[in-house]
Design an enzyme around this catalytic site. Structure first.
Site, PDB file in Angstrom:
ATOM      1  CE1 TYR A 147       1.462  -4.847  -6.166  1.00  0.00           C
ATOM      2  CE2 TYR A 147      -0.279  -3.477  -7.088  1.00  0.00           C
ATOM      3  CZ  TYR A 147       0.123  -4.568  -6.326  1.00  0.00           C
ATOM      4  OH  TYR A 147      -0.829  -5.368  -5.721  1.00  0.00           O
ATOM      5  CE  LYS A 151       1.148  -8.201  -7.752  1.00  0.00           C
ATOM      6  NZ  LYS A 151       1.007  -9.501  -7.093  1.00  0.00           N
ATOM      7  CB  VAL A 190      -8.928   0.169   5.078  1.00  0.00           C
ATOM      8  CG1 VAL A 190      -9.633  -0.423   6.283  1.00  0.00           C
ATOM      9  CG2 VAL A 190      -9.890   0.271   3.890  1.00  0.00           C
ATOM     10  CB  SER A 191      -4.157   0.052   7.420  1.00  0.00           C
ATOM     11  OG  SER A 191      -3.755   0.244   6.091  1.00  0.00           O
ATOM     12  CD  GLN A 211      -9.273  10.096  -3.761  1.00  0.00           C
ATOM     13  OE1 GLN A 211      -9.958  11.109  -3.760  1.00  0.00           O
ATOM     14  NE2 GLN A 211      -8.179   9.988  -3.028  1.00  0.00           N
ATOM     15  N   PRO A 276      -5.492   6.338  -9.226  1.00  0.00           N
ATOM     16  CG  PRO A 276      -5.559   4.047  -9.684  1.00  0.00           C
ATOM     17  CD  PRO A 276      -4.893   5.061  -8.798  1.00  0.00           C
ATOM     18  NE  ARG A 279      -8.149   0.157  -8.568  1.00  0.00           N
ATOM     19  CZ  ARG A 279      -7.054   0.388  -7.849  1.00  0.00           C
ATOM     20  NH1 ARG A 279      -7.042   0.166  -6.558  1.00  0.00           N
ATOM     21  NH2 ARG A 279      -5.976   0.834  -8.431  1.00  0.00           N
TER      22      ARG A 279
HETATM   23  P1  NAD Z   1       1.127  -8.032   2.139  1.00  0.00           P
HETATM   24  O1  NAD Z   1       2.200  -7.028   1.912  1.00  0.00           O
HETATM   25  O2  NAD Z   1       0.532  -8.141   3.489  1.00  0.00           O
HETATM   26  O3  NAD Z   1       1.623  -9.481   1.719  1.00  0.00           O
HETATM   27  C1  NAD Z   1       2.673  -9.717   0.814  1.00  0.00           C
HETATM   28  C2  NAD Z   1       3.612 -10.732   1.436  1.00  0.00           C
HETATM   29  O4  NAD Z   1       4.656 -11.036   0.495  1.00  0.00           O
HETATM   30  C3  NAD Z   1       4.292 -10.205   2.707  1.00  0.00           C
HETATM   31  O5  NAD Z   1       4.247 -11.180   3.720  1.00  0.00           O
HETATM   32  C4  NAD Z   1       5.728  -9.964   2.248  1.00  0.00           C
HETATM   33  O6  NAD Z   1       6.671 -10.077   3.304  1.00  0.00           O
HETATM   34  C5  NAD Z   1       5.903 -11.023   1.185  1.00  0.00           C
HETATM   35  N1  NAD Z   1       6.953 -10.720   0.214  1.00  0.00           N
HETATM   36  C6  NAD Z   1       7.190  -9.543  -0.421  1.00  0.00           C
HETATM   37  N2  NAD Z   1       8.251  -9.672  -1.240  1.00  0.00           N
HETATM   38  C7  NAD Z   1       8.672 -10.966  -1.139  1.00  0.00           C
HETATM   39  C8  NAD Z   1       9.738 -11.693  -1.732  1.00  0.00           C
HETATM   40  N3  NAD Z   1      10.582 -11.133  -2.609  1.00  0.00           N
HETATM   41  N4  NAD Z   1       9.905 -12.997  -1.367  1.00  0.00           N
HETATM   42  C9  NAD Z   1       9.076 -13.587  -0.451  1.00  0.00           C
HETATM   43  N5  NAD Z   1       8.059 -12.925   0.147  1.00  0.00           N
HETATM   44  C10 NAD Z   1       7.863 -11.627  -0.207  1.00  0.00           C
HETATM   45  O7  NAD Z   1      -0.015  -7.728   1.056  1.00  0.00           O
HETATM   46  P2  NAD Z   1      -1.416  -8.441   0.764  1.00  0.00           P
HETATM   47  O8  NAD Z   1      -2.425  -7.385   0.737  1.00  0.00           O
HETATM   48  O9  NAD Z   1      -1.587  -9.628   1.624  1.00  0.00           O
HETATM   49  O10 NAD Z   1      -1.195  -8.902  -0.747  1.00  0.00           O
HETATM   50  C11 NAD Z   1      -0.961 -10.256  -1.106  1.00  0.00           C
HETATM   51  C12 NAD Z   1      -0.947 -10.373  -2.626  1.00  0.00           C
HETATM   52  O11 NAD Z   1      -2.222  -9.972  -3.139  1.00  0.00           O
HETATM   53  C13 NAD Z   1       0.100  -9.496  -3.296  1.00  0.00           C
HETATM   54  O12 NAD Z   1       0.668 -10.203  -4.383  1.00  0.00           O
HETATM   55  C14 NAD Z   1      -0.694  -8.322  -3.820  1.00  0.00           C
HETATM   56  O13 NAD Z   1      -0.119  -7.755  -4.957  1.00  0.00           O
HETATM   57  C15 NAD Z   1      -2.040  -8.978  -4.120  1.00  0.00           C
HETATM   58  N6  NAD Z   1      -3.115  -7.974  -4.057  1.00  0.00           N
HETATM   59  C16 NAD Z   1      -3.589  -7.531  -2.863  1.00  0.00           C
HETATM   60  C17 NAD Z   1      -4.582  -6.559  -2.843  1.00  0.00           C
HETATM   61  C18 NAD Z   1      -5.171  -6.031  -1.558  1.00  0.00           C
HETATM   62  O14 NAD Z   1      -6.000  -5.126  -1.619  1.00  0.00           O
HETATM   63  N7  NAD Z   1      -4.843  -6.548  -0.397  1.00  0.00           N
HETATM   64  C19 NAD Z   1      -5.064  -6.023  -4.050  1.00  0.00           C
HETATM   65  C20 NAD Z   1      -4.530  -6.482  -5.234  1.00  0.00           C
HETATM   66  C21 NAD Z   1      -3.564  -7.466  -5.235  1.00  0.00           C
HETATM   67  N1  UDP Z   2      -5.733   7.562   0.457  1.00  0.00           N
HETATM   68  C1  UDP Z   2      -6.098   8.647   1.240  1.00  0.00           C
HETATM   69  N2  UDP Z   2      -5.535   8.766   2.465  1.00  0.00           N
HETATM   70  C2  UDP Z   2      -4.647   7.870   2.967  1.00  0.00           C
HETATM   71  C3  UDP Z   2      -4.272   6.772   2.171  1.00  0.00           C
HETATM   72  C4  UDP Z   2      -4.835   6.652   0.904  1.00  0.00           C
HETATM   73  O1  UDP Z   2      -6.914   9.475   0.844  1.00  0.00           O
HETATM   74  O2  UDP Z   2      -4.184   8.056   4.111  1.00  0.00           O
HETATM   75  C5  UDP Z   2      -6.358   7.420  -0.871  1.00  0.00           C
HETATM   76  C6  UDP Z   2      -5.400   7.176  -2.014  1.00  0.00           C
HETATM   77  O3  UDP Z   2      -4.928   8.397  -2.551  1.00  0.00           O
HETATM   78  C7  UDP Z   2      -6.270   6.406  -2.987  1.00  0.00           C
HETATM   79  C8  UDP Z   2      -7.211   5.613  -2.085  1.00  0.00           C
HETATM   80  O4  UDP Z   2      -7.181   6.268  -0.819  1.00  0.00           O
HETATM   81  O5  UDP Z   2      -7.045   7.305  -3.762  1.00  0.00           O
HETATM   82  C9  UDP Z   2      -6.809   4.164  -1.915  1.00  0.00           C
HETATM   83  O6  UDP Z   2      -5.450   4.127  -1.553  1.00  0.00           O
HETATM   84  P1  UDP Z   2      -4.698   2.797  -1.144  1.00  0.00           P
HETATM   85  O7  UDP Z   2      -3.262   3.158  -0.954  1.00  0.00           O
HETATM   86  O8  UDP Z   2      -5.399   2.119  -0.039  1.00  0.00           O
HETATM   87  O9  UDP Z   2      -4.864   1.820  -2.397  1.00  0.00           O
HETATM   88  P2  UDP Z   2      -4.766   1.995  -3.983  1.00  0.00           P
HETATM   89  O10 UDP Z   2      -4.491   3.413  -4.347  1.00  0.00           O
HETATM   90  O11 UDP Z   2      -3.671   1.063  -4.372  1.00  0.00           O
HETATM   91  O12 UDP Z   2      -6.103   1.572  -4.444  1.00  0.00           O
END
Ligand code: NAD
Ligand code: UDP
Length: 324
Positions: A147, A151, A190-191, A211, A276, A279
């Protein structure tokens, strides 16, 4: 009045993409949502299907596609660690080939293209909070690298298409964003915590919970995205978008417990590799260039998100389908 834009949103059926599509459709733009539904489902955009200015295309962005558009938001990419590590090779392909395909389209059409990059490009940061000038601390061979490096390579491609071909680009680096329509099984914190709390399961803190993350509500983030796309002509980014208020993961768990009124306990599981430690975005640049900063507190955003999770049928959501 400004003329209608033809706007492509890749990953438009996902958590952030579906909200962005909704916002653009409501603004009267002509919106094409492209998605392969790897980490999402049609239910996220079903309410838009009968709108005349909305189209839905099932397509994988690793393959080229021929469309005529004015703007492209490139969001297609699995975003949750569990989702992007499910098939890491595909994750790299989605970032890299996806970037090449949308940049090629933008070059051909003269469209402006915005890349949804991520705070993960900073890796496990040694500088805190993280400004855009920080070059990061990414482990290139670890489980998050598919990832992070995907990116990072996409950002490189965006800058090179801009320098070489004058493609109009924008790069945003999104920090942890949450809200309604997060996939309940995406494994993000969160989810996970809300789903666990509502079903009476223990909340799983990875490590000791010290963290930190800084959580941005989806409406604030979508506002930032749209402002960046339509912002000053000479401001291409990268720009951090996120909420600068930092919380420990333990404190998030406690807040979810309090707000849901659950009897769930907290249990500890091992910390994933390369997780990490801290952040938090430095959003000075976004404030200055886009007059943008988050307005929704974690308190208010969690209330909305919990309300949404209470209303969904969890049995309608599945983990991602194999996608090799
Ligand atoms: P998400 O997984 O809900 O959305 C990603 C979407 O892309 C999904 O609908 C998935 O089906 C689609 N997808 C994946 N691979 C694909 C492919 N090869 N072709 C077409 N569609 C494809 O995640 P999100 O949280 O909505 O993230 C959206 C964007 O924002 C992503 O690029 C993610 O890296 C970036 N982003 C999100 C967060 C966050 O906290 N939500 C943080 C940093 C970056
Ligand atoms: N995390 C946790 N319990 C969970 C899922 C995640 O403690 O059920 C922690 C995870 O190890 C990280 C932080 O929560 O330190 C955020 O995780 P997430 O996967 O949401 O995002 P990211 O690590 O990409 O910031």
């Amino acid at each position: 009045m400004a003329s209608t834009q033809r706007i492509l949103v890749t990953g438009g059926a996902g958590f952030l993409g579906s909200h962005l599509c909704e916002r653009l459709v409501d603004a009267g733009e002509d919106v094409i949502c492209l998605d392969n539904f790897f980490t999402s489902q049609k239910s996220n955009v079903v309410h838009l299907l009968d709108r005349p200015n909305f189209e839905l295309i099932r397509h994988d962005i690793t393959a080229p596609i021929w469309l005529e558009v004015d703007q492209i938001y490139n969001l297609a990419c699995p975003a949750a660690p569990g989702h992007y590590q499910f098939n890491p090779i595909k994750t790299v392909k989605t970032s890299v080939l996806g970037a090449i395909n949308v940049l090629g389209m933008a070059k051909r059409c003269g469209a402006q293209v915005l890349q949804a990059s991520t705070s993960e490009i900073y890796g496990d940061p040694e500088v805190h909070p993280q400004p855009e000038t920080y070059r990061g601390n990414v482990n290139p061979v670890g489980p998050r690298a598919c990832y992070d490096e995907g990116k990072r390579a996409a950002e490189t491609l965006f800058m090179d298409y801009h320098r070489m071909n004058r493609v109009k680009i924008r790069i945003i680096r999104i920090f942890n964003t949450y809200g309604p329509r997060m996939h309940p099984f995406d494994g993000r914190v969160v989810s996970n915590f809300i789903r666990q709390a509502l079903s009476g399961e223990p909340l799983t803190i990875f490590g000791d919970g010290s963290q930190t993350r800084s959580f941005c509500y989806r409406d604030d983030l979508v506002e930032g995205m749209v402002r960046m796309m339509n912002g000053p002509v000479d401001f291409i980014g990268p720009v951090n978008l996120g909420n600068p208020t930092e919380f420990t993961i333990r404190s998030l768990a406690e807040q979810v417990i309090e707000r849901t009124g659950t009897k769930s306990e907290i249990i500890h599981e091992s910390l994933p590799a390369d997780d990490p430690v801290r952040r938090r975005p430095d959003i000075t640049l976004a404030k200055e260039k886009l007059a943008w900063e988050p307005t929704v507190s974690l308190h208010a955003g969690l209330a909305e998100t919990i309300r949404w999770f209470k209303g969904i049928k969890i049995s309608e959501y599945r983990p991602p389908t194999p996608n090799y």
